[in-house]
Design a protein around this motif. Structure first.
Motif, PDB file in Angstrom:
ATOM      1  N   ALA A 111       1.017  -1.563  -0.295  1.00  0.00           N
ATOM      2  CA  ALA A 111       0.177   0.225   0.141  1.00  0.00           C
ATOM      3  C   ALA A 111       0.840   0.816   0.075  1.00  0.00           C
ATOM      4  N   SER A 134      -6.761   1.593   0.299  1.00  0.00           N
ATOM      5  CA  SER A 134      -5.620   1.696   0.549  1.00  0.00           C
ATOM      6  C   SER A 134      -4.261   3.027  -0.582  1.00  0.00           C
ATOM      7  N   ILE A 135      -4.987   2.163  -1.521  1.00  0.00           N
ATOM      8  CA  ILE A 135      -3.838   2.556  -2.883  1.00  0.00           C
ATOM      9  C   ILE A 135      -4.901   3.479  -3.531  1.00  0.00           C
TER      10      ILE A 135
END
Length: 291
Positions: free
Chosen positions: A226, A267-268
């Motif tokens: 991430a 998260s990305i």
């Protein structure tokens, strides 16, 4: 007789994260069924059946609308299993083929009518015995009139030697799994900076920000992945794709929970706009441009 591999989670969780309407799992595969679609005699692994019914059930469980099915290396250049899955998808799947460089134009046209929209060149030595760049370039030139793109799979240690080959490809390029960088180096590590320079060199190079289970040596919850990948998604939002990689070819250990993979998406891609581009706008533009 070689034992067949089960490389997928038997009971994936329902993800907490809800993908936006129309979301596409843009990197997945099917295996067999072997009785109907035998595996290649050159296959480096022999998986248990993971056919279209299983794939589409997972798609619905995870909250996705469509799939891009990439021809698995265990099926070699016989794309029948992938074409079968596309045909059973009710228009909700497209495909990426693997072809013999000697394939005829009429055979390429049949693949196109069957839903293929790209061709994949694999340079992982553990999966393929031969990767003839000159013949691959000829294939790339021949699929260009069909509007196809080229998917290239390689590892970070050969990125420099791949540059001339990539420069010579006349179509849009998609790099599988970001060329498998060492994400433990962080977003400014050697591998990620080298990959960014590749993206900066050509605006028609895209990538799949996929496979934390393969790329993060620390394992779940894949924090290093991430940390390294989120800045890439933010800086190249119109050139990224996402997929589960189900049924996780050739993974006998640490098989990921597909629900957990979906939960990684915020998260990305932390904003609704980034999520929509990653999961909807970008894959639709590439695989369903008429929609």
């Amino acid at each position: 007789m070689t034992d067949r591999i089960v490389s997928w989670h038997g009971n994936p969780s329902v993800p907490r994260f809800t993908p936006p309407p129309g979301a596409v799992d843009a990197h997945c595969h099917v295996f067999g069924p072997m009785a109907e679609f035998p595996f290649s005699p050159k296959a480096k692994y022999l998986p248990e059946d993971a056919g279209p019914d299983m794939l589409f059930a997972l798609r619905d469980r995870l909250g996705f609308s469509r799939n891009v099915i990439v021809q698995a290396s265990c099926h070699g250049t016989d794309n029948s299993a992938t074409l079968n899955a596309i045909a059973k998808s009710d228009g909700k799947a497209r495909g990426v083929a693997v072809v013999d460089p000697a394939i005829s134009d009429s055979e390429l046209e049949k693949l196109h009518h069957g839903g293929m929209r790209g061709v994949r060149f694999n340079f992982l030595r553990r999966l393929v015995d031969d990767a003839p760049k000159d013949k691959f370039l000829e294939v790339a030139r021949r699929v260009h009139p069909l509007g196809w793109h080229v998917v290239v799979y390689f590892e970070a240690d050969i990125l420099e030697e791949m540059r001339a080959f990539l420069d010579a490809i006349p179509t849009l390029i998609v790099i599988d799994h970001m060329g498998r960088p060492d994400v433990s180096q962080g977003p400014s590590g050697r591998d990620m900076l080298a990959f960014r320079s590749l993206l900066d060199n050509r605006e028609d190079i895209w990538t799949k920000v996929t496979c934390p289970d393969r790329l993060d040596p620390q394992g779940y919850p894949w924090d290093d992945f991430a940390c390294a990948v989120a800045p890439l998604v933010e800086d190249y939002p119109d050139r990224v794709l996402w997929g589960t990689d189900w049924p996780h070819p050739n993974m006998e250990k640490a098989v990921p929970d597909d629900g957990a993979l979906v939960n990684m998406i915020p998260s990305i891609a932390p904003t609704a706009e980034l999520q929509r581009k990653l999961l909807v706008d970008n894959p639709l533009a590439l695989y369903w441009p008429d929609d």
